[in-house]
Design a protein around this motif. Structure first.
Motif, PDB file in Angstrom:
ATOM      1  N   PRO A 187      50.367  36.000  31.739  1.00 26.44           N
ATOM      2  CA  PRO A 187      50.026  35.728  33.136  1.00 26.44           C
ATOM      3  C   PRO A 187      51.237  35.852  34.060  1.00 26.44           C
ATOM      4  CG  PRO A 187      48.887  34.193  31.717  1.00 26.44           C
ATOM      5  CD  PRO A 187      49.823  34.961  30.834  1.00 26.44           C
ATOM      6  N   GLU A 188      52.386  35.354  33.610  1.00 26.68           N
ATOM      7  CA  GLU A 188      53.594  35.392  34.440  1.00 26.68           C
ATOM      8  C   GLU A 188      54.072  36.824  34.698  1.00 26.68           C
ATOM      9  OE1 GLU A 188      58.144  33.548  34.552  1.00 26.68           O
ATOM     10  OE2 GLU A 188      56.908  33.339  32.758  1.00 26.68           O
ATOM     11  N   SER A 189      54.176  37.623  33.631  1.00 26.01           N
ATOM     12  CA  SER A 189      54.671  38.986  33.803  1.00 26.01           C
ATOM     13  C   SER A 189      53.674  39.846  34.562  1.00 26.01           C
ATOM     14  CB  SER A 189      54.974  39.617  32.433  1.00 26.01           C
ATOM     15  OG  SER A 189      53.802  39.739  31.648  1.00 26.01           O
ATOM     16  N   LEU A 190      52.400  39.610  34.329  1.00 27.03           N
ATOM     17  CA  LEU A 190      51.358  40.334  35.039  1.00 27.03           C
ATOM     18  C   LEU A 190      51.408  40.011  36.531  1.00 27.03           C
ATOM     19  CD1 LEU A 190      48.966  42.240  34.717  1.00 27.03           C
ATOM     20  CD2 LEU A 190      47.532  40.266  34.152  1.00 27.03           C
ATOM     21  N   GLY A 191      51.600  38.727  36.845  1.00 22.21           N
ATOM     22  CA  GLY A 191      51.675  38.310  38.244  1.00 22.21           C
ATOM     23  C   GLY A 191      52.870  38.918  38.959  1.00 22.21           C
ATOM     24  N   LYS A 192      53.997  38.962  38.278  1.00 20.77           N
ATOM     25  CA  LYS A 192      55.218  39.526  38.866  1.00 20.77           C
ATOM     26  C   LYS A 192      55.041  41.006  39.160  1.00 20.77           C
ATOM     27  CE  LYS A 192      60.202  39.948  38.054  1.00 20.77           C
ATOM     28  NZ  LYS A 192      61.312  39.633  37.104  1.00 20.77           N
ATOM     29  N   TRP A 193      54.433  41.722  38.228  1.00 15.89           N
ATOM     30  CA  TRP A 193      54.219  43.162  38.381  1.00 15.89           C
ATOM     31  C   TRP A 193      53.285  43.460  39.550  1.00 15.89           C
ATOM     32  CZ3 TRP A 193      50.132  46.749  37.516  1.00 15.89           C
ATOM     33  CH2 TRP A 193      50.523  48.074  37.319  1.00 15.89           C
ATOM     34  N   LEU A 194      52.180  42.722  39.625  1.00 14.13           N
ATOM     35  CA  LEU A 194      51.203  42.960  40.684  1.00 14.13           C
ATOM     36  C   LEU A 194      51.727  42.533  42.059  1.00 14.13           C
ATOM     37  CD1 LEU A 194      47.908  41.897  38.886  1.00 14.13           C
ATOM     38  CD2 LEU A 194      48.566  44.210  39.575  1.00 14.13           C
ATOM     39  N   LYS A 195      52.541  41.490  42.091  1.00 20.90           N
ATOM     40  CA  LYS A 195      53.087  41.009  43.358  1.00 20.90           C
ATOM     41  C   LYS A 195      53.905  42.087  44.045  1.00 20.90           C
ATOM     42  CE  LYS A 195      55.700  37.203  45.431  1.00 20.90           C
ATOM     43  NZ  LYS A 195      56.457  35.948  45.142  1.00 20.90           N
ATOM     44  N   ALA A 196      54.577  42.916  43.266  1.00 18.06           N
ATOM     45  CA  ALA A 196      55.386  43.992  43.831  1.00 18.06           C
ATOM     46  C   ALA A 196      54.514  45.071  44.467  1.00 18.06           C
ATOM     47  CB  ALA A 196      56.270  44.602  42.749  1.00 18.06           C
ATOM     48  N   LEU A 197      53.256  45.139  44.045  1.00 13.91           N
ATOM     49  CA  LEU A 197      52.328  46.131  44.591  1.00 13.91           C
ATOM     50  C   LEU A 197      51.537  45.558  45.760  1.00 13.91           C
ATOM     51  CD1 LEU A 197      51.017  47.470  41.177  1.00 13.91           C
ATOM     52  CD2 LEU A 197      52.387  48.778  42.802  1.00 13.91           C
ATOM     53  N   ASP A 198      50.910  44.413  45.520  1.00 16.99           N
ATOM     54  CA  ASP A 198      50.131  43.719  46.548  1.00 16.99           C
ATOM     55  C   ASP A 198      49.859  42.306  46.020  1.00 16.99           C
ATOM     56  OD1 ASP A 198      47.892  42.635  48.078  1.00 16.99           O
ATOM     57  OD2 ASP A 198      47.609  44.652  48.868  1.00 16.99           O
ATOM     58  N   PRO A 199      50.368  41.289  46.682  1.00 15.96           N
ATOM     59  CA  PRO A 199      50.202  39.907  46.210  1.00 15.96           C
ATOM     60  C   PRO A 199      48.748  39.462  46.077  1.00 15.96           C
ATOM     61  CG  PRO A 199      51.908  40.033  47.885  1.00 15.96           C
ATOM     62  CD  PRO A 199      51.212  41.360  47.887  1.00 15.96           C
ATOM     63  N   SER A 200      47.845  40.166  46.759  1.00 22.96           N
ATOM     64  CA  SER A 200      46.435  39.757  46.696  1.00 22.96           C
ATOM     65  C   SER A 200      45.721  40.317  45.467  1.00 22.96           C
ATOM     66  CB  SER A 200      45.685  40.214  47.957  1.00 22.96           C
ATOM     67  OG  SER A 200      45.466  41.622  47.950  1.00 22.96           O
ATOM     68  N   PHE A 201      46.332  41.267  44.777  1.00 27.48           N
ATOM     69  CA  PHE A 201      45.686  41.845  43.599  1.00 27.48           C
ATOM     70  C   PHE A 201      45.513  40.773  42.525  1.00 27.48           C
ATOM     71  CE2 PHE A 201      47.097  46.570  44.139  1.00 27.48           C
ATOM     72  CZ  PHE A 201      46.287  46.661  45.256  1.00 27.48           C
ATOM     73  N   ILE A 202      44.369  40.825  41.865  1.00 27.12           N
ATOM     74  CA  ILE A 202      44.033  39.862  40.817  1.00 27.12           C
ATOM     75  C   ILE A 202      44.391  40.462  39.460  1.00 27.12           C
ATOM     76  CG2 ILE A 202      42.153  38.613  39.690  1.00 27.12           C
ATOM     77  CD1 ILE A 202      40.677  38.826  42.466  1.00 27.12           C
ATOM     78  N   GLY A 203      45.193  39.754  38.687  1.00 23.82           N
ATOM     79  CA  GLY A 203      45.557  40.206  37.355  1.00 23.82           C
ATOM     80  C   GLY A 203      44.901  39.335  36.302  1.00 23.82           C
ATOM     81  N   LEU A 204      44.332  39.954  35.291  1.00 21.30           N
ATOM     82  CA  LEU A 204      43.641  39.208  34.248  1.00 21.30           C
ATOM     83  C   LEU A 204      44.128  39.619  32.862  1.00 21.30           C
ATOM     84  CD1 LEU A 204      39.945  39.359  35.556  1.00 21.30           C
ATOM     85  CD2 LEU A 204      41.641  37.545  35.906  1.00 21.30           C
ATOM     86  N   THR A 205      44.293  38.637  32.002  1.00 22.88           N
ATOM     87  CA  THR A 205      44.666  38.875  30.618  1.00 22.88           C
ATOM     88  C   THR A 205      43.818  37.962  29.732  1.00 22.88           C
ATOM     89  OG1 THR A 205      46.541  39.016  29.072  1.00 22.88           O
ATOM     90  CG2 THR A 205      46.546  37.171  30.625  1.00 22.88           C
ATOM     91  N   GLY A 206      43.941  38.122  28.434  1.00 15.63           N
ATOM     92  CA  GLY A 206      43.124  37.328  27.516  1.00 15.63           C
ATOM     93  C   GLY A 206      43.190  37.930  26.131  1.00 15.63           C
ATOM     94  N   ASP A 207      42.194  37.635  25.293  1.00 10.24           N
ATOM     95  CA  ASP A 207      42.203  38.206  23.954  1.00 10.24           C
ATOM     96  C   ASP A 207      41.659  39.634  24.005  1.00 10.24           C
ATOM     97  OD1 ASP A 207      39.152  38.109  22.738  1.00 10.24           O
ATOM     98  OD2 ASP A 207      39.530  36.495  24.166  1.00 10.24           O
ATOM     99  N   PHE A 208      42.249  40.496  23.192  1.00  7.80           N
ATOM    100  CA  PHE A 208      41.920  41.916  23.268  1.00  7.80           C
ATOM    101  C   PHE A 208      40.439  42.230  23.017  1.00  7.80           C
ATOM    102  CE2 PHE A 208      41.432  46.221  21.683  1.00  7.80           C
ATOM    103  CZ  PHE A 208      42.046  46.946  22.696  1.00  7.80           C
ATOM    104  N   PRO A 209      39.793  41.654  22.007  1.00  8.73           N
ATOM    105  CA  PRO A 209      38.383  41.982  21.777  1.00  8.73           C
ATOM    106  C   PRO A 209      37.504  41.720  23.000  1.00  8.73           C
ATOM    107  CG  PRO A 209      39.285  40.867  19.866  1.00  8.73           C
ATOM    108  CD  PRO A 209      40.326  40.746  20.946  1.00  8.73           C
ATOM    109  N   THR A 210      37.766  40.637  23.728  1.00  7.93           N
ATOM    110  CA  THR A 210      36.976  40.334  24.925  1.00  7.93           C
ATOM    111  C   THR A 210      37.209  41.386  25.999  1.00  7.93           C
ATOM    112  OG1 THR A 210      37.027  37.955  24.495  1.00  7.93           O
ATOM    113  CG2 THR A 210      36.571  38.630  26.747  1.00  7.93           C
ATOM    114  N   ILE A 211      38.470  41.762  26.179  1.00  7.39           N
ATOM    115  CA  ILE A 211      38.818  42.774  27.174  1.00  7.39           C
ATOM    116  C   ILE A 211      38.193  44.119  26.807  1.00  7.39           C
ATOM    117  CG2 ILE A 211      40.730  44.124  28.134  1.00  7.39           C
ATOM    118  CD1 ILE A 211      42.448  41.559  27.850  1.00  7.39           C
ATOM    119  N   GLN A 212      38.304  44.480  25.540  1.00  9.82           N
ATOM    120  CA  GLN A 212      37.763  45.760  25.087  1.00  9.82           C
ATOM    121  C   GLN A 212      36.244  45.820  25.274  1.00  9.82           C
ATOM    122  OE1 GLN A 212      37.756  46.671  20.780  1.00  9.82           O
ATOM    123  NE2 GLN A 212      38.758  48.604  21.317  1.00  9.82           N
TER     124      GLN A 212
END
Length: 219
Positions: free
Chosen positions: A129-154
């Motif tokens: 969550p932290e690294s994802l938030g940092k990356w997206l903030k550089a693009l647009d702070p309003s972008f929503i970043g989501l992570t979780g377990d891979f099978p659910t994402i897939q």
């Protein structure tokens, strides 16, 4: 901009069978989205309007604040763009998200506030969550970043015809995430994914289309 209507059965079959994009791989490893190649006359069109839209993925993941995020509930009734990628991608992912960020800034403030841009990682082992938030903030702070377990994402990606594979290492030891590079726009009127963009869509394409996406109209 003219758009192509693609029969749902064809669009889903093609999308589900995509040759995945290896971000940062060699030219031989890469494949652009074939969805807009259903017929030859789509080369000048960024958005493919589907005659039978996709249902929004039904998953609960973790946002950049470390909180649970129910995608359907939190984006209900809002124009939403969804993209699956990863923060260590050196090319396709930052380009795609950067193009959307540029286009979003051209919208009136009220419309900017309405648009939901969701980036779902395909490399959850590294995209915290932290690294994802940092990356997206550089693009647009309003972008929503989501992570979780891979099978659910897939499973969520597959439900809208996007294939992703677990991250692997190439012959040089570099971690590579194979994923479909499509952006899908969901209507605020129906909450259905009705417009699909390939990785060749430009900032100008999104700038032209987003005002109509905001209204749930065909671009």
């Amino acid at each position: 901009m003219r758009t192509k209507y693609v029969p749902a059965a064809i669009a889903f079959a093609v999308a589900a069978a995509l040759t995945l994009t290896a971000c940062g791989g060699s030219d031989d490893d890469k494949a652009t989205s074939p969805v807009t190649d259903v017929s030859a006359d789509t080369s000048n069109k960024a958005g493919t309007v589907l005659d039978r839209p996709f249902t929004k993925p039904d998953f609960v993941l973790t946002d950049t604040q470390g909180k649970k995020f129910d995608l359907r509930e939190r984006t209900k009734g809002k124009p939403t763009l969804i993209y699956f990628g990863y923060t260590h991608c050196p090319d396709v992912c930052p380009l795609t998200m950067g193009n959307i960020a540029i286009a979003k800034k051209q919208l009136p403030k009220a419309d900017q506030d309405k648009l939901q841009v969701v980036f779902v990682t395909t490399d959850p082992d590294r995209d915290t969550p932290e690294s994802l938030g940092k990356w997206l903030k550089a693009l647009d702070p309003s972008f929503i970043g989501l992570t979780g377990d891979f099978p659910t994402i897939q499973a969520g990606a597959r439900s809208i015809g996007i294939g992703i594979d677990p991250a692997t290492k190439d012959k040089n030891g570099k971690v590579v995430s194979m994923h479909g590079a499509q952006v899908i726009a969901f209507s605020p009127k129906t909450d259905q994914g009705y417009v699909l963009y390939g990785d060749t869509a430009t900032a100008e394409d999104y700038t032209k289309d987003l005002p109509k996406i905001i209204l749930g109209e065909n671009p």
